[in-house]
Design a protein around this motif. Structure first.
Motif, PDB file in Angstrom:
ATOM      1  N   ILE A  74      61.679  96.687  15.969  1.00 39.88           N
ATOM      2  CA  ILE A  74      60.871  95.747  16.759  1.00 39.88           C
ATOM      3  C   ILE A  74      60.746  96.248  18.192  1.00 39.88           C
ATOM      4  CG2 ILE A  74      60.827  93.411  17.730  1.00 39.88           C
ATOM      5  CD1 ILE A  74      62.125  92.495  15.030  1.00 39.88           C
TER       6      ILE A  74
ATOM      7  N   LYS B 242      57.967  89.247  18.653  1.00 38.47           N
ATOM      8  CA  LYS B 242      58.396  88.877  17.300  1.00 38.47           C
ATOM      9  C   LYS B 242      57.476  87.833  16.687  1.00 38.47           C
ATOM     10  CE  LYS B 242      62.678  87.957  18.475  1.00 38.47           C
ATOM     11  NZ  LYS B 242      64.086  87.560  18.397  1.00 38.47           N
TER      12      LYS B 242
ATOM     13  N   LEU C 271      67.336  87.343  13.389  1.00 40.79           N
ATOM     14  CA  LEU C 271      66.325  87.914  14.276  1.00 40.79           C
ATOM     15  C   LEU C 271      65.584  86.855  15.082  1.00 40.79           C
ATOM     16  CD1 LEU C 271      64.789  90.613  11.917  1.00 40.79           C
ATOM     17  CD2 LEU C 271      66.196  91.020  13.948  1.00 40.79           C
TER      18      LEU C 271
ATOM     19  N   LEU D 150      63.276  84.842  13.862  1.00 39.36           N
ATOM     20  CA  LEU D 150      61.878  84.819  13.440  1.00 39.36           C
ATOM     21  C   LEU D 150      61.464  83.409  13.043  1.00 39.36           C
ATOM     22  CD1 LEU D 150      61.737  88.045  11.238  1.00 39.36           C
ATOM     23  CD2 LEU D 150      61.094  87.787  13.641  1.00 39.36           C
TER      24      LEU D 150
END
Length: 74
Positions: free
Chosen positions: A28, A35, A62, A64
């Protein structure tokens, strides 16, 4: 004195998503996009075929969006 299969499995369930997070965070960063632009997550492992939820754990680690489409491959 290797750990039992159950003990090894318990370690794998915790550690594989952490390793995935490290790899994904590097990717990333190289990608240089927010993101929030991630729409799909593909998670593949050859360890612990019965490790359900690793893709979900990685999504959480993460940070997300929960609407990210996830695909788990074994």
């Amino acid at each position: 004195m290797a750990p039992s299969l159950d003990a090894s499995q318990d370690m794998v369930v915790v550690e594989i998503p952490k390793l995935g997070k490290e790899a994904a965070a590097k990717a990333i960063k190289e990608w240089s996009q927010p993101k929030s632009k991630i729409t799909h997550l593909i998670f593949c492992t050859t360890s612990a075929v019965d490790m359900l939820g690793a893709d979900y754990q990685l999504t959480k680690l993460l940070g997300l969006c929960p609407s990210v489409k996830r695909l788990m491959m074994y």
